[in-house]
Design a protein around this motif. Structure first.
Motif, PDB file in Angstrom:
ATOM      1  N   LEU A 336      11.467  26.510  62.099  1.00  0.00           N
ATOM      2  CA  LEU A 336      12.850  26.183  61.376  1.00  0.00           C
ATOM      3  C   LEU A 336      13.515  27.330  60.971  1.00  0.00           C
ATOM      4  O   LEU A 336      12.739  28.036  60.226  1.00  0.00           O
ATOM      5  CB  LEU A 336      12.527  24.941  60.674  1.00  0.00           C
ATOM      6  N   THR A 337      14.762  27.281  60.755  1.00  0.00           N
ATOM      7  CA  THR A 337      15.553  28.129  60.062  1.00  0.00           C
ATOM      8  C   THR A 337      15.510  27.369  58.599  1.00  0.00           C
ATOM      9  O   THR A 337      15.013  26.399  58.027  1.00  0.00           O
ATOM     10  CB  THR A 337      16.822  28.017  60.316  1.00  0.00           C
ATOM     11  N   ARG A 339      18.146  26.587  56.709  1.00  0.00           N
ATOM     12  CA  ARG A 339      18.961  25.634  56.551  1.00  0.00           C
ATOM     13  C   ARG A 339      18.438  24.201  57.237  1.00  0.00           C
ATOM     14  O   ARG A 339      18.450  23.216  56.384  1.00  0.00           O
ATOM     15  CB  ARG A 339      20.274  26.091  57.211  1.00  0.00           C
ATOM     16  N   GLN A 340      17.645  24.332  58.373  1.00  0.00           N
ATOM     17  CA  GLN A 340      17.044  23.154  58.883  1.00  0.00           C
ATOM     18  C   GLN A 340      15.959  22.743  57.834  1.00  0.00           C
ATOM     19  O   GLN A 340      15.778  21.454  57.713  1.00  0.00           O
ATOM     20  CB  GLN A 340      16.360  23.708  60.172  1.00  0.00           C
ATOM     21  N   LYS A 341      15.223  23.523  57.220  1.00  0.00           N
ATOM     22  CA  LYS A 341      14.126  23.169  56.302  1.00  0.00           C
ATOM     23  C   LYS A 341      14.927  22.758  55.035  1.00  0.00           C
ATOM     24  O   LYS A 341      14.382  21.525  54.586  1.00  0.00           O
ATOM     25  CB  LYS A 341      13.373  24.365  55.983  1.00  0.00           C
ATOM     26  N   LEU A 343      17.788  20.718  55.160  1.00  0.00           N
ATOM     27  CA  LEU A 343      18.090  19.579  55.733  1.00  0.00           C
ATOM     28  C   LEU A 343      16.964  18.472  55.577  1.00  0.00           C
ATOM     29  O   LEU A 343      17.257  17.429  55.401  1.00  0.00           O
ATOM     30  CB  LEU A 343      18.836  19.719  57.001  1.00  0.00           C
ATOM     31  N   LEU A 344      15.826  18.869  56.116  1.00  0.00           N
ATOM     32  CA  LEU A 344      14.814  18.063  56.165  1.00  0.00           C
ATOM     33  C   LEU A 344      14.258  17.706  54.831  1.00  0.00           C
ATOM     34  O   LEU A 344      13.895  16.588  54.421  1.00  0.00           O
ATOM     35  CB  LEU A 344      13.588  18.808  56.832  1.00  0.00           C
TER      36      LEU A 344
END
Length: 372
Positions: A336-337, A339-341, A343-344
């Motif tokens: 994950l990037t 930003r993805q982390k 968001l999660l």
């Protein structure tokens, strides 16, 4: 030297059945048969002893006389019911053939013409071929009737003569008192015919080894281990005897995506965590060349199966099809990037007990069971 008890020789009890008696003799005879121990006089003597005992006990009348009087019942008859160890080779071969003929690949005789052996061919096919069926061409090395003598074994222009010793029966009968012994004719070796001038092409066998091309129909829906019988396509019989059969045993190669259970097909399909949570649709290829669209319900968990009716394998000798079972596997995202982390983590903070009911329930039950 006194003879041993026949039951002791065969290693059986006096109440042994006819079937068990034959099995006991077969097992012992195979171990000490002279063909397996050439030049071994002890093995030959042991085999003679086994044969003599079996010759007596396999005949109900002789067995009854032996059970009542023992060896004395046959002392006046010169052996067991007229059986003598003279001509040992011929009688032993006859007994061995009667008991072990099927195991050794021999066939029954009729007028000197032996039925040919059955042949086996292993064929591997793909699951797609098992689905659609196929026509395959096979090159089979086998024995075929000799063209030079038309399968008779006799040189062209001549023909076999009926054996004068047995009159064409292939067996001779000897009478001794109220006992009668029948054995293979020593003159024609059970063929019933004598070939004075054998065919030079096949040396009197009536058949030659050739390679034949055969066409085989594999019907749709066959399973692993299915056997296809081609009558009369086996080995040619000796001296014009009927041919055996050809048995084709099918094995189905593993498929990279589908597993089979009868007429049903199973397939594992991975989907993303987002698609499993929000729901959606997926397209799955089938063996009939089409695609099926499967609806993924919102909140689908790993292991859930979705069935597509009639998209499995065709049934052998029928018009129905099995079903296609698609097992869902939810894939956890990796690499994950930043930003993805983020968001999660935001999603995790917004989650409630209703978002992950199975996880929440599991730990709640564990807490109740083990405390704090």
């Amino acid at each position: 030297m006194s003879k041993r008890d026949y039951y002791e020789v065969l290693g059986v009890s006096r109440t042994v059945t006819e079937v068990d008696l034959k099995i006991a003799f077969r097992k012992s005879a195979m171990q000490c048969h002279p063909d397996r121990h050439p030049g071994d006089r002890e093995a030959e003597a042991r085999f003679k002893e086994l044969n003599e005992a079996y010759q007596c006990l396999c005949d109900p009348q002789k067995r009854a006389a032996y059970d009542r009087y023992g060896h004395a019942a046959f002392e006046q008859a010169g052996g067991v019911g007229g059986f003598s160890t003279e001509g040992f080779g011929a009688s032993m071969a006859d007994i061995f053939e009667d008991l072990f003929g099927d195991v050794m690949g021999r066939r029954s005789r009729s007028g000197g013409r032996e039925r040919g052996s059955d042949l086996r061919y292993n064929m591997e096919i793909t699951l797609d071929e098992a689905y659609h069926g196929k026509t395959a061409s096979l090159n089979i090395p086998t024995s075929a009737a000799c063209e030079a003598c038309s399968g008779t074994g006799a040189k062209k222009g001549s023909k076999p003569k009926t054996c004068s010793t047995c009159g064409g029966m292939g067996r001779v009968r000897a009478q001794q008192g109220f006992f009668a012994i029948e054995r293979t004719c020593p003159t024609c070796q059970g063929r019933g015919e004598i070939i004075d001038d054998p065919c030079p092409s096949c040396s009197g066998a009536g058949r030659k080894t050739v390679e034949r091309e055969l066409s085989v129909n594999v019907p749709p829906g066959v399973e692993d281990g299915t056997r296809i019988r081609l009558a009369g396509e086996g080995e040619a019989g000796l001296r014009g005897g009927p041919p055996g059969d050809l048995y084709i045993f099918l094995s189905v190669k593993p498929h990279p995506f589908f597993q089979r259970d009868g007429a049903d097909l199973y397939c594992r399909v991975p989907i993303s965590m987002v698609r499993a949570a929000l729901g959606g649709e997926i397209q799955v290829h089938t063996l009939d060349g089409s695609e099926v669209t499967l609806k993924i319900p919102e909140g689908t968990q790993s292991g859930r199966q979705i069935k597509s009716r009639g998209k499995g394998m065709p049934t052998l000798r029928g018009r129905d099809h099995g079903d296609l079972h698609v097992q869902i596997s939810v894939e956890t995202p990796q690499k994950l990037t930043k930003r993805q982390k983020e968001l999660l983590r935001e999603f995790e903070e917004e989650s409630s007990h209703d978002t992950h009911p199975e996880e929440t329930g599991f730990f709640a039950r564990m807490k109740d069971l083990f405390g704090g």
